[in-house]
Structure formats: C-alpha cells, structure tokens
Scaffold this active site. Structure first.
Site, short mmCIF file in Angstrom:
data_model
loop_
_atom_site.label_atom_id
_atom_site.label_comp_id
_atom_site.label_asym_id
_atom_site.label_seq_id
_atom_site.Cartn_x
_atom_site.Cartn_y
_atom_site.Cartn_z
N ASP A 75 -5.62 -6.75 5.72
CA ASP A 75 -6.80 -6.03 5.25
C ASP A 75 -7.88 -7.05 4.85
OD1 ASP A 75 -8.48 -4.12 4.28
OD2 ASP A 75 -7.16 -3.40 2.68
N TYR A 91 0.82 -1.22 0.00
CA TYR A 91 0.00 0.00 0.00
C TYR A 91 0.85 1.27 0.00
CZ TYR A 91 -4.12 -2.88 1.07
OH TYR A 91 -5.13 -3.81 1.05
N LYS A 133 3.29 -15.42 2.62
CA LYS A 133 3.25 -16.16 1.35
C LYS A 133 4.71 -16.42 0.99
CE LYS A 133 0.89 -17.75 -2.21
NZ LYS A 133 0.07 -18.97 -2.09
N ASP A 162 -3.24 -18.03 1.67
CA ASP A 162 -4.38 -18.70 1.02
C ASP A 162 -4.96 -19.76 1.94
OD1 ASP A 162 -1.86 -19.78 0.62
OD2 ASP A 162 -2.27 -20.61 -1.36
N ASP A 174 -11.38 -8.57 7.25
CA ASP A 174 -12.76 -8.45 6.76
C ASP A 174 -13.42 -9.82 6.75
OD1 ASP A 174 -12.62 -5.73 6.33
OD2 ASP A 174 -13.57 -5.85 4.35
#
Ligand code: NAD
Length: 353
Positions: A242, A135, A186, A218, A246
C-alpha cells in the site's frame, strides 16, 4: 464482456465517465451496468457495499471502479465507512493479487519530483497481496484495559498458501518481463515476514530463470527514491505494498497516472486507479482520468486477454501526452492544460486517429 461499473465517490464518477467513453470508443460488444459503492452505496442503501452491487460484481467478468471515500463519512461507525466497502468487495471476490505498474512516460519525466535521469525509463511492476495481512488479521479493535487506558490492536498474519499464491503471480509476471523479483519484507523484526521470505525462497526453485532478491521495507522505501530503475517486479504484503506503491506513483509524475488490477485465481479482476477519491478536487472537472483509462487497458489485457486493444488504449494515452495535453497534476510550462473531460476526449480521438 460483462462489466460492473462502480464510480464511487469524490472524483470517481468524473474519471470513470472518461474511462467508459474510451471503452465505448473501442466499439467492442460490452455490457456495462452501473452500481453504487462506498459513500454512494451508504447513501443509496445504508451500506458501503450494497448486496445488489456485490451481486452485480459477482455476476460480471470484471469490475471497473473509480474510488471511494470522503471526509464527511469519517464519523460513521467503522463498518459503514466507504473504505470498508472496498475492503469487503476485494475479499468477497477473492482478489488477492494487486498489480500496480509504475511506468514513466518519457513526456512526463519533468513532471516527476525526481531528477529526469533518475526516473527516465522507469518500468516497475509492484505486486501487492491484497486480502490478508494486518488489514484483515484478527483480533483487531480498540478496547479499554482494566486501568481505564484504551488500547488499539491489529494483527499481522499470513499463512503459507497465501504467500505462495501471490509469490507465484510475481514470478509468472517476471518471466514475461526482465526476470527479476525483489521480495520486500521486514524479516529482521516480524515473524510473519520471516515466513514470507522462507516461502519466497522455496517458491523460487520453480523459477530458476528468475533472479530473486530480498529487501527490508525501510530500505526499499529509500531505494525507490535513490535508484528506482534497479527494480523490475517487486512483491510484498498488503500494508507494505500500500505504502510503497503510492511512493512509486510519485516517480511517474503523479498518482493520477497509476492504474491497477486486482485479480482472483481465474483472472477475474477489479480495475481501478491507485489513487483515492481526492475530495479536495471533486466536482471541479480537473482530475487526471489517465490512471482509470489505463486501468481499462489492464482489464482488456488480464481479464479479456485482448492485448491488441490494451495496447490501443496505451498508445492513445501516449499520443495524448505527446500532443501536449496535461491535466493540472502533470502540467508543466509549455504544455496544454486541459480538464478531466478534455483529457478523456483527447484519448478517445487518439484512439480513432
Ligand atoms: P487521494 O489519493 O484521494 O489524494 C491524494 C492527493 O492526490 C490529493 O491532493 C488529490 O487531489 C491528489 N489526486 C488523487 N488522484 C488524483 C487524480 N486522478 N488527479 C489529480 N490529483 C489527484 O488520497 P487521500 O486524500 O489520502 O484520501 C482521500 C479519500 O480517498 C479518503 O477518504 C481515503 O480513504 C480514500 N482513498 C480511497 C482509495 C480507493 O478508493 N482505492 C485509495 C486511497 C484513499
């Protein structure tokens, strides 16, 4: 206690008003000053983070934020869009540690889309790094290649000290909970997160009592749905956090239940619900204010070290839920559907009783 109150856009002003009422209901000595941010900042001063708002936030002990964003600003230049105001204030205040508890209130077990036996008793703390990663990494942008084709670039990067400081926050929190940290990365594909994993392992030597595990993002996304109660503290980078937070929010019934704290190295913090500005329901007085109200409890706990009043708010929220009050997003048959302001009032009166 000096608090900057930044309602923002969409449902922001509605939910923040309820959180402010709850804070007032505690009858503490608090100085609250309101200022615009996001689309409201753009409207007021042509900037999603007006200088005066930033200064107020810097001069305050804590910031209470609603949410920013509205589709009507999507056509503005990127630096003028509401979300840039939010990213900038996090960066300017150096709020690198984002804490997002996903806690299921037993009363809401049937509001989750997952089976009650999968989610009941759920209590996860997601620790998300907030000021680095893809980001913020440079270079970034959209450019045109020599052949006329456009290319978009973002850069995922973390340095060792950034990983260490967020790791420390996660281990410290785990020490006060069930002493389990799951670091999500990852590392099989991304070098940035290979370093992340190495640093977490090195850091874990300072916390021999904490059990550290690793999971690819994942798989973590899958495990959160399959068997979420296996997690105690999850620590991860900005973009993975992020998305996973959620996802975790839905385990709790609604994103409208999920508070958050974003802290700097001295526990100065910005407190906000994990959800966005929900333009689809703005102005209708139907939003769930509980995530914002619970964010005030986190503010008292982490910035003001006032555990007693934090618990008072959390107990009042529990009481409002066990009395059957529900906003539309958590409503199930047999409960009482109430508006945003009525839910706020229910919490305030539970505070007093
Ligand atoms: P959102 O979180 O605003 O909404 C997603 C869905 O959840 C919507 O259906 C909404 O009605 C519902 N919802 C959210 N909060 C709720 C609440 N308190 N009570 C009841 N229902 C609630 O996400 P989105 O629709 O993807 O984004 C809308 C805007 O919010 C965009 O401009 C986005 O950039 C912005 N946004 C801001 C933040 C923030 O301020 N921290 C975070 C995410 C998105």
């Amino acid at each position: 206690m000096k608090i900057a109150v930044l309602p923002g856009d969409g449902i922001g002003p509605e939910i923040v008003a309820q959180a402010v009422n709850v804070l007032k209901g505690l009858q503490l000595t608090v100085e609250m000053t309101e200022a615009p941010i996001g689309g409201a900042g753009y409207e007021a001063a042509g900037d999603p983070l007006p200088n005066a708002t930033l200064q107020l936030a810097k001069d305050s002990d804590a910031v209470l934020l609603g949410a920013v964003g509205d589709w009507k600003y999507d056509k503005l230049e990127r630096h003028l869009r509401p979300e840039r105001g939010l990213l900038r204030i996090r960066k300017e205040l150096n709020l690198f540690a984002n804490l997002r508890p996903a806690l299921l209130y037993p009363e809401l077990a049937s509001a989750s889309t997952l089976k009650p036996e999968v989610v009941s008793g759920l209590d996860i703390m997601i620790v998300r790094e907030l000021t680095g990663d893809i980001y913020f990494g440079q270079p970034r942008g959209i450019s045109t290649l020599e052949n006329g084709e456009r290319e978009g670039i973002n850069t995922m990067r973390y340095n060792e000290s950034e990983i260490k400081r967020i790791g420390r926050v996660a281990f410290e929190i785990a020490m006060k909970r069930n002493k389990k940290v799951c670091s999500v990365d990852k590392a099989n594909v991304l070098e940035t997160t290979e370093l992340w994993r190495q640093v977490m392992i090195e850091l874990s030597k300072d916390y021999p009592e904490v059990e550290l595990s690793h999971m690819y993002v994942d798989n973590a996304a899958m495990q959160l749905i399959r068997a979420p109660k296996q997690f105690d503290v999850m620590v991860t980078g900005n973009i993975f956090g992020d998305i996973l937070s959620d996802e975790a929010s839905m385990l709790t019934g609604s994103i409208g239940m999920l508070p958050s704290a974003s802290l700097d190295a001295n526990n100065k913090g910005m407190y906000e619900p994990s959800h966005g500005s929900a333009p689809d329901i703005a102005g209708k007085n139907i939003a769930n204010p509980l995530a914002t109200i619970l964010s005030v409890a986190m503010m008292l706990r982490y910035t003001f070290n006032d555990e007693a009043n934090a618990v008072r708010i959390e107990s009042a929220v529990k009481k409002a839920l066990s009395d059957g009050f529900r906003t539309a997003d958590i409503y199930t048959e047999g409960t009482k559907k109430v508006s945003c302001s009525e839910m706020g009032e229910a919490v305030v009166s539970a505070l007093v009783s």
